[in-house]
Design a protein around this motif. Structure first.
Motif, PDB file in Angstrom:
ATOM      1  N   ILE A  34      -8.894  32.795  28.583  1.00  0.00           N
ATOM      2  CA  ILE A  34      -8.223  31.536  28.890  1.00  0.00           C
ATOM      3  C   ILE A  34      -6.805  31.592  28.342  1.00  0.00           C
ATOM      4  N   PRO A  78     -15.412  20.222  20.615  1.00  0.00           N
ATOM      5  CA  PRO A  78     -15.222  21.252  21.642  1.00  0.00           C
ATOM      6  C   PRO A  78     -15.274  22.654  21.063  1.00  0.00           C
ATOM      7  N   THR A  81      -9.574  23.504  21.134  1.00  0.00           N
ATOM      8  CA  THR A  81      -8.650  22.547  21.744  1.00  0.00           C
ATOM      9  C   THR A  81      -7.239  23.115  21.713  1.00  0.00           C
ATOM     10  N   CYS A  93     -11.757  22.280  25.402  1.00  0.00           N
ATOM     11  CA  CYS A  93     -12.647  23.190  26.124  1.00  0.00           C
ATOM     12  C   CYS A  93     -14.074  23.089  25.595  1.00  0.00           C
ATOM     13  N   TYR A  94     -15.023  22.880  26.517  1.00  0.00           N
ATOM     14  CA  TYR A  94     -16.450  22.853  26.184  1.00  0.00           C
ATOM     15  C   TYR A  94     -17.183  23.905  27.018  1.00  0.00           C
ATOM     16  N   THR A 171     -13.528  22.309  35.808  1.00  0.00           N
ATOM     17  CA  THR A 171     -14.809  22.966  35.542  1.00  0.00           C
ATOM     18  C   THR A 171     -14.913  24.290  36.292  1.00  0.00           C
ATOM     19  N   LEU A 179     -18.042  26.098  32.219  1.00  0.00           N
ATOM     20  CA  LEU A 179     -16.877  26.040  31.352  1.00  0.00           C
ATOM     21  C   LEU A 179     -16.085  24.799  31.758  1.00  0.00           C
ATOM     22  N   THR A 180     -15.891  23.881  30.821  1.00  0.00           N
ATOM     23  CA  THR A 180     -15.318  22.575  31.151  1.00  0.00           C
ATOM     24  C   THR A 180     -14.104  22.287  30.281  1.00  0.00           C
ATOM     25  N   PHE A 181     -13.019  21.829  30.936  1.00  0.00           N
ATOM     26  CA  PHE A 181     -11.803  21.464  30.237  1.00  0.00           C
ATOM     27  C   PHE A 181     -11.513  19.982  30.495  1.00  0.00           C
ATOM     28  N   ILE A 203      -7.033  31.736  33.972  1.00  0.00           N
ATOM     29  CA  ILE A 203      -8.449  31.807  33.598  1.00  0.00           C
ATOM     30  C   ILE A 203      -9.117  32.908  34.417  1.00  0.00           C
TER      31      ILE A 203
END
Length: 224
Positions: A34, A78, A81, A93-94, A171, A179-181, A203
């Motif tokens: 990322i 997260p 961050t 970011c999670y 996502t 992967l979620t932002f 990404i």
């Protein structure tokens, strides 16, 4: 299932490995790189801690006081961050197991993204009339989705002003994970289109095969 339980099942039972390099953050467990956009840095955790301490969650008639406190306390930090100028814009970011988001249904990543935005009113009351939708993204052999802009008022417990703010959700489906932002910004601290493009364009997979060990952990976690 209670809303608080929905939060609990999202949290992984292990902590993903985060490797911070000069211009990228590497999540080697899932083999993803990322980018750190220009002028952004990796936060030390203070942003999330301040959020939990200071933010005023919206009133919701579905919750009793006890339920609301349980919901607020259940929100977890997260994976990492990104921040700009020691504050906003923020990119949190999670990483979630995909089954925690879609259960036994056959939702695609765009639908998952739309459902994520539909959860947002529990965290922040919507202030704009834009339809909750998501745009599909195909980039670097990854499939993702970017939500529309969600407006909300950011209020703090000790603050004297309300900050009109915006949220977008990005996502990606990465094998059996999502992967979620969460992108948070405002008019004074805007997320420029060039910064968003830089994030999306950068990404990509990093060739690390650490995913296998992560999948073994997930199988154990869900008794697969």
């Amino acid at each position: 299932m209670k809303l608080t339980d929905q939060i609990k099942i999202r949290e992984l039972k292990f902590k993903p490995k985060v490797e911070i390099l000069e211009n990228t953050v590497e999540l080697n467990d899932i083999g993803i790189s990322i980018p750190i956009p220009k002028e952004f840095t990796v936060d030390d955790g203070g942003i999330f801690e301040n959020f939990k301490k200071e933010y005023v969650f919206p009133e919701n008639s579905e919750f009793s006081k006890k339920d609301r406190e349980s919901f607020e306390n259940g929100i977890f930090s997260p994976v990492f961050t990104l921040k700009k100028n020691n504050g906003r814009p923020i990119i949190a970011c999670y990483l979630f197991d995909i089954k925690a988001l879609k259960g036994g249904s056959n939702l695609n990543i765009r639908s998952i993204n739309k459902f994520e935005l539909m959860w947002a009113p529990y965290l922040a009351k919507k202030t704009n009339l834009v339809e909750m939708n998501a745009k599909r993204i195909l980039k670097n052999e990854l499939t993702g989705a970017l939500s529309t802009e969600y407006g909300f008022d950011y209020k703090t417990k000790n603050g004297t002003e309300t900050i009109p703010s915006n949220l977008r959700i990005l996502t990606y489906e990465v094998r059996n994970f999502v992967l979620t932002f969460y992108l948070i910004y405002d008019n004074t601290n805007n997320l420029e289109q060039t910064e968003l493009d830089s994030l999306i364009d950068g990404i990509k997979t990093n060739g690390n095969n650490g995913y296998n060990s992560l999948w073994q952990k997930a199988k154990s976690m869900f008794n697969l």
